[in-house]
Scaffold this motif. Structure first.
Motif, mmCIF file in Angstrom:
data_model
loop_
_atom_site.group_PDB
_atom_site.id
_atom_site.type_symbol
_atom_site.label_atom_id
_atom_site.label_comp_id
_atom_site.label_asym_id
_atom_site.label_seq_id
_atom_site.Cartn_x
_atom_site.Cartn_y
_atom_site.Cartn_z
ATOM 1 N N LYS A 1 0.841 -1.190 0.000
ATOM 2 C CA LYS A 1 0.000 0.000 0.000
ATOM 3 C C LYS A 1 0.883 1.250 0.000
ATOM 4 O O LYS A 1 1.795 1.381 0.809
ATOM 5 C CB LYS A 1 -0.913 0.012 1.219
ATOM 6 N N GLY B 1 -5.838 3.875 -1.233
ATOM 7 C CA GLY B 1 -6.403 3.021 -2.279
ATOM 8 C C GLY B 1 -5.451 2.678 -3.400
ATOM 9 O O GLY B 1 -5.855 2.084 -4.395
ATOM 10 N N TYR B 2 -4.167 3.017 -3.274
ATOM 11 C CA TYR B 2 -3.178 2.711 -4.304
ATOM 12 C C TYR B 2 -2.132 1.748 -3.766
ATOM 13 O O TYR B 2 -1.726 1.835 -2.608
ATOM 14 C CB TYR B 2 -2.486 3.993 -4.791
ATOM 15 N N TYR B 3 -1.706 0.841 -4.634
ATOM 16 C CA TYR B 3 -0.701 -0.155 -4.272
ATOM 17 C C TYR B 3 0.384 -0.183 -5.342
ATOM 18 O O TYR B 3 0.085 -0.199 -6.534
ATOM 19 C CB TYR B 3 -1.345 -1.541 -4.151
ATOM 20 N N SER C 1 -5.077 0.239 -8.261
ATOM 21 C CA SER C 1 -5.935 0.963 -7.322
ATOM 22 C C SER C 1 -7.278 0.266 -7.270
ATOM 23 O O SER C 1 -7.623 -0.524 -8.151
ATOM 24 C CB SER C 1 -6.124 2.416 -7.758
ATOM 25 N N ASP D 1 -10.016 1.555 -7.829
ATOM 26 C CA ASP D 1 -10.801 2.025 -8.982
ATOM 27 C C ASP D 1 -10.503 1.236 -10.245
ATOM 28 O O ASP D 1 -11.339 1.135 -11.135
ATOM 29 C CB ASP D 1 -10.536 3.501 -9.241
ATOM 30 N N SER D 2 -9.289 0.655 -10.362
ATOM 31 C CA SER D 2 -8.911 -0.053 -11.578
ATOM 32 C C SER D 2 -9.307 -1.516 -11.577
ATOM 33 O O SER D 2 -9.189 -2.189 -12.598
ATOM 34 C CB SER D 2 -7.399 0.053 -11.803
#
Length: 98
Positions: A74, A78-80, A92, A94-95
């Motif tokens: 992380k 919300g992003y990795y 993310s 969202d993706s």
């Protein structure tokens, strides 16, 4: 619970295996007689030593990539970011497909 190996002292019974393996708690006393034939037996000394890797070493990016795994850490809300293996550099929430 460990698996202990036992051998017969004075010959084994007709239906006994060459090595008797018994699951026992560490707190239990070793068997003195075979539970199958009733003849005397003793616990065998086991010299097998397993190589135990630490969790840190097992889950290292280098080790995971070597075994074909991909690892993400992380990096933000919300992003990795990828730290090992194949795949996109960043993912993310969202993706991801829904």
């Amino acid at each position: 619970m460990p698996l202990y190996s036992y051998e017969h002292i004075e010959g084994k019974g007709e239906n006994c295996p060459d090595v008797l393996e018994v699951l026992q708690n560490r707190s239990e006393e070793p068997l003195e007689t075979c539970p199958v034939c009733g003849k005397p037996c003793r616990r065998k000394v086991n010299f097998k030593v397993a190589s135990v890797k630490s969790e840190r070493e097992t889950l290292s990016p280098k080790n995971l990539a070597r075994h074909g795994f991909t690892q993400y850490k992380k990096s933000g809300d919300g992003y990795y970011e990828k730290t090992a293996g194949d795949g996109p550099q960043v993912i993310s929430a969202d993706s991801l497909p829904r």
